[in-house]
Design an enzyme around this catalytic site. Structure first.
Site, PDB file in Angstrom:
ATOM      1  N   HIS A 127       0.868  -1.178   0.000  1.00 25.05           N
ATOM      2  CA  HIS A 127       0.000   0.000   0.000  1.00 25.05           C
ATOM      3  C   HIS A 127       0.908   1.233   0.000  1.00 25.05           C
ATOM      4  O   HIS A 127       2.025   1.178   0.525  1.00 25.05           O
ATOM      5  CB  HIS A 127      -0.836  -0.060   1.283  1.00 25.05           C
ATOM      6  CG  HIS A 127      -1.895   0.992   1.403  1.00 25.05           C
ATOM      7  ND1 HIS A 127      -1.629   2.269   1.822  1.00 25.05           N
ATOM      8  CD2 HIS A 127      -3.232   0.940   1.184  1.00 25.05           C
ATOM      9  CE1 HIS A 127      -2.759   2.962   1.855  1.00 25.05           C
ATOM     10  NE2 HIS A 127      -3.748   2.180   1.473  1.00 25.05           N
ATOM     11  N   ASP A 204       3.211  -4.408   8.062  1.00 22.73           N
ATOM     12  CA  ASP A 204       1.992  -3.648   7.847  1.00 22.73           C
ATOM     13  C   ASP A 204       0.839  -4.627   8.077  1.00 22.73           C
ATOM     14  O   ASP A 204       0.568  -5.494   7.243  1.00 22.73           O
ATOM     15  CB  ASP A 204       1.981  -3.075   6.430  1.00 22.73           C
ATOM     16  CG  ASP A 204       0.649  -2.395   6.102  1.00 22.73           C
ATOM     17  OD1 ASP A 204      -0.312  -2.551   6.880  1.00 22.73           O
ATOM     18  OD2 ASP A 204       0.586  -1.721   5.062  1.00 22.73           O
ATOM     19  N   GLN A 207      -4.355  -5.121   7.081  1.00 20.32           N
ATOM     20  CA  GLN A 207      -5.337  -6.116   6.627  1.00 20.32           C
ATOM     21  C   GLN A 207      -5.263  -7.423   7.410  1.00 20.32           C
ATOM     22  O   GLN A 207      -6.262  -8.149   7.483  1.00 20.32           O
ATOM     23  CB  GLN A 207      -5.158  -6.404   5.128  1.00 20.32           C
ATOM     24  CG  GLN A 207      -5.417  -5.210   4.222  1.00 20.32           C
ATOM     25  CD  GLN A 207      -6.807  -4.607   4.379  1.00 20.32           C
ATOM     26  OE1 GLN A 207      -7.759  -5.237   4.849  1.00 20.32           O
ATOM     27  NE2 GLN A 207      -6.933  -3.346   4.007  1.00 20.32           N
ATOM     28  N   LYS A 230     -10.481  -0.690  10.455  1.00 20.41           N
ATOM     29  CA  LYS A 230     -10.640  -1.874   9.602  1.00 20.41           C
ATOM     30  C   LYS A 230     -10.994  -3.112  10.418  1.00 20.41           C
ATOM     31  O   LYS A 230     -11.123  -4.204   9.880  1.00 20.41           O
ATOM     32  CB  LYS A 230      -9.347  -2.127   8.825  1.00 20.41           C
ATOM     33  CG  LYS A 230      -9.024  -1.038   7.816  1.00 20.41           C
ATOM     34  CD  LYS A 230      -7.820  -1.415   6.995  1.00 20.41           C
ATOM     35  CE  LYS A 230      -7.192  -0.248   6.263  1.00 20.41           C
ATOM     36  NZ  LYS A 230      -7.980   0.264   5.146  1.00 20.41           N
ATOM     37  N   CYS A 369      -4.834   2.427  -3.633  1.00 21.98           N
ATOM     38  CA  CYS A 369      -3.579   2.886  -3.013  1.00 21.98           C
ATOM     39  C   CYS A 369      -2.452   1.880  -3.186  1.00 21.98           C
ATOM     40  O   CYS A 369      -1.587   1.752  -2.305  1.00 21.98           O
ATOM     41  CB  CYS A 369      -3.769   3.222  -1.536  1.00 21.98           C
ATOM     42  SG  CYS A 369      -4.952   4.518  -1.263  1.00 21.98           S
TER      43      CYS A 369
HETATM   44  N1  7TS Z   1      -1.729  -0.862   4.582  1.00 23.91           N
HETATM   45  C1  7TS Z   1      -2.641  -1.638   3.986  1.00 23.91           C
HETATM   46  C2  7TS Z   1      -2.270  -3.033   3.591  1.00 23.91           C
HETATM   47  C3  7TS Z   1      -3.927  -1.147   3.774  1.00 23.91           C
HETATM   48  O1  7TS Z   1      -4.837  -1.928   3.196  1.00 23.91           O
HETATM   49  C4  7TS Z   1      -4.244   0.179   4.164  1.00 23.91           C
HETATM   50  C5  7TS Z   1      -5.585   0.787   3.894  1.00 23.91           C
HETATM   51  C6  7TS Z   1      -3.258   0.924   4.811  1.00 23.91           C
HETATM   52  C7  7TS Z   1      -2.017   0.374   4.993  1.00 23.91           C
HETATM   53  C8  7TS Z   1      -3.509   2.301   5.327  1.00 23.91           C
HETATM   54  O2  7TS Z   1      -4.397   2.259   6.384  1.00 23.91           O
HETATM   55  P1  7TS Z   1      -4.900   3.621   7.041  1.00 23.91           P
HETATM   56  O3  7TS Z   1      -5.874   3.192   8.077  1.00 23.91           O
HETATM   57  O4  7TS Z   1      -3.708   4.308   7.576  1.00 23.91           O
HETATM   58  O5  7TS Z   1      -5.547   4.405   5.929  1.00 23.91           O
HETATM   59  N2  7TS Z   1      -6.237   0.244   2.790  1.00 23.91           N
HETATM   60  C9  7TS Z   1      -7.312   0.751   2.158  1.00 23.91           C
HETATM   61  C10 7TS Z   1      -7.916   0.103   1.085  1.00 23.91           C
HETATM   62  O6  7TS Z   1      -7.545  -0.942   0.616  1.00 23.91           O
HETATM   63  N3  7TS Z   1      -8.954   0.851   0.663  1.00 23.91           N
HETATM   64  O7  7TS Z   1      -9.052   1.925   1.441  1.00 23.91           O
HETATM   65  C11 7TS Z   1      -8.038   1.875   2.367  1.00 23.91           C
END
Ligand code: 7TS
Length: 411
Positions: A127, A204, A207, A230, A369
């Site tokens: 990401h 990371d 997910q 999430k 992303c």
């Molecule tokens: N890493 C992964 C693997 C992710 O899927 C996401 C968010 C992030 C980092 C960032 O997370 P945040 O909470 O800091 O925004 N992924 C997604 C997605 O797949 N669609 O919207 C956000």
């Protein structure tokens, strides 16, 4: 509907939003939990109760409300630490989200420990939040970035990784589960290999933590980043788990109130962990909501959640691959979590998402992303359906039927 592992009918009643109807009384079919998960009533109520009954700033008052708020905030930290198998609650640092957690490592740990020419290994399936902080550092410091390639089947090429480790990297940072391919990477193996080469590791877990049992001690993790939103919790709150010795040796990231022990006009001494990394008034209600989310997931059982998603994903891959012209990316069901990204011949991914929306089905279209990963497959965008503990097999049928209709419309 009873799945083998979860009483999904019962679970759905815990999520008020799932009874919403859209566009002329169509039931909401929410297939976008990878972007953000829905919230059970226990999480919503925990935050509402906090504001109705307890609201006060933490760590600074002696009055009853301040003491209760502090106890609720620190209690949530204890439960979240236990949820990921941390040795100490002080290894759990609250941040805004996964993105901020990774940036904390990049700004504090990496700027202290990395110099020009040092190698950082990432993967092609990251990401943007696990790419851009390192690109900024590469520009600033002359850090060298290397990437574990993704195979055509959507897995990491571990042979190439083995060779890259000969560069003696300082850091290996990788996603435990891809938000596009759904691939569950062999985190323990990747970490063991990194450690043998003398590297620190950052997972990371944006997910993986919501969808699989994740235990930092079992994995041998040095750093783990994840977001509450999430995993049935609120937005605006996330965690950086860090091994205590690493966190102790790191300089503060943001300066201000709460992160200090003592301040003079010209100097300060930093506070103990975890407060050293929590400057300013934190997102108190969100931390309490996060604690309630973790309680909810524990009650349902992370193994049960993973098994349910696995079954639904296998079914979805079967159903979707029956649709001619539809191409899925990512590995087979055994190797992935509940994420199905695909393209359809002759229809733009955004048009698919729009047509599905008219039927009440929420999916995401775009690069999610992960532009470099899409470049790897020569695709500008995909449509993505993703599943969580509240999704049903019937919803997969609705998705497949709606995609058939979309095909006819464009065919
Ligand atoms: N890493 C992964 C693997 C992710 O899927 C996401 C968010 C992030 C980092 C960032 O997370 P945040 O909470 O800091 O925004 N992924 C997604 C997605 O797949 N669609 O919207 C956000």
């Amino acid at each position: 509907m009873m799945s083998q592992t979860l009483n999904v009918d019962q679970i759905r009643k815990d999520f008020p939003i799932l009874s919403r109807r859209l566009h002329g009384n169509k039931a909401l079919v929410y297939l976008d939990s990878t972007a953000t998960a829905q919230k059970p009533v226990t999480v919503i109520r925990a935050m509402e109760d906090y504001y109705n009954q307890t609201n006060a700033n933490i760590h600074r008052g002696v009055h009853t409300l301040a003491e209760e708020a502090t106890a609720a905030y620190e209690g949530a930290r204890e439960r979240i630490a236990k949820f990921i198998g941390a040795r100490h609650a002080r290894e759990v640092i609250f941040t805004r989200n996964t993105t901020e957690s990774i940036n904390l490592v990049a700004y504090s740990w990496a700027r202290k420990n990395l110099v020009s020419g040092d190698v950082v290994i990432l993967t092609e399936m990251e990401h943007h939040s696990n790419l851009v902080p390192w690109q900024i550092l590469a520009d600033e410091r002359g850090i060298r970035l290397e990437f574990i390639p993704v195979t055509e089947e959507g897995e990491l090429d571990l042979l190439t990784y083995q060779n890259l480790l000969e560069l003696r990297p300082k850091l290996v940072a990788f996603s435990q589960m891809s938000n596009v391919l759904g691939t569950i990477n062999p985190a323990r193996e990747i970490i063991e290999m990194a450690h043998r080469a003398g590297a620190v590791t950052l997972i990371d877990g944006a997910q993986s933590v919501p969808h699989l049992p994740v235990d930092v001690q079992q994995l041998g993790a040095d750093f783990l980043a994840f977001s509450a939103h999430k995993m049935c919790g609120p937005t605006g709150i996330g965690v950086l788990y860090g091994r205590r010795d690493l966190l102790e040796a790191m300089p503060p990231f943001l300066g201000g109130g709460d992160m200090i022990k003592r301040v003079t006009l010209r100097s300060f001494s930093p506070n103990e962990l975890p407060h050293k990394f929590e400057a300013g008034t934190p997102a108190i209600a969100e931390v309490i909501g996060f604690g309630a989310a973790v309680d909810y997931l524990i009650q349902m059982g992370m193994n049960n959640i993973a098994a349910h998603e696995h079954a639904i994903t296998r079914y979805a891959l079967d159903r979707l691959s029956e649709i001619s012209g539809l191409k899925l990316i990512g590995p087979s069901a055994e190797k992935k979590g509940g994420v199905c990204a695909f393209t359809m011949e002759g229809i733009h991914p955004h048009d698919i998402a729009q047509l599905l929306d008219r039927e009440g089905i929420a999916v995401r279209a775009g690069h999610h992303c992960a532009m470099p990963l899409h470049q790897r497959y020569g695709l500008p965008a995909t449509t993505r359906a993703s599943f969580y503990l509240y999704n049903t097999f019937d919803e997969v049928d609705l998705l497949a039927e709606a995609l058939e209709r979309a095909k006819e419309l464009f065919g």
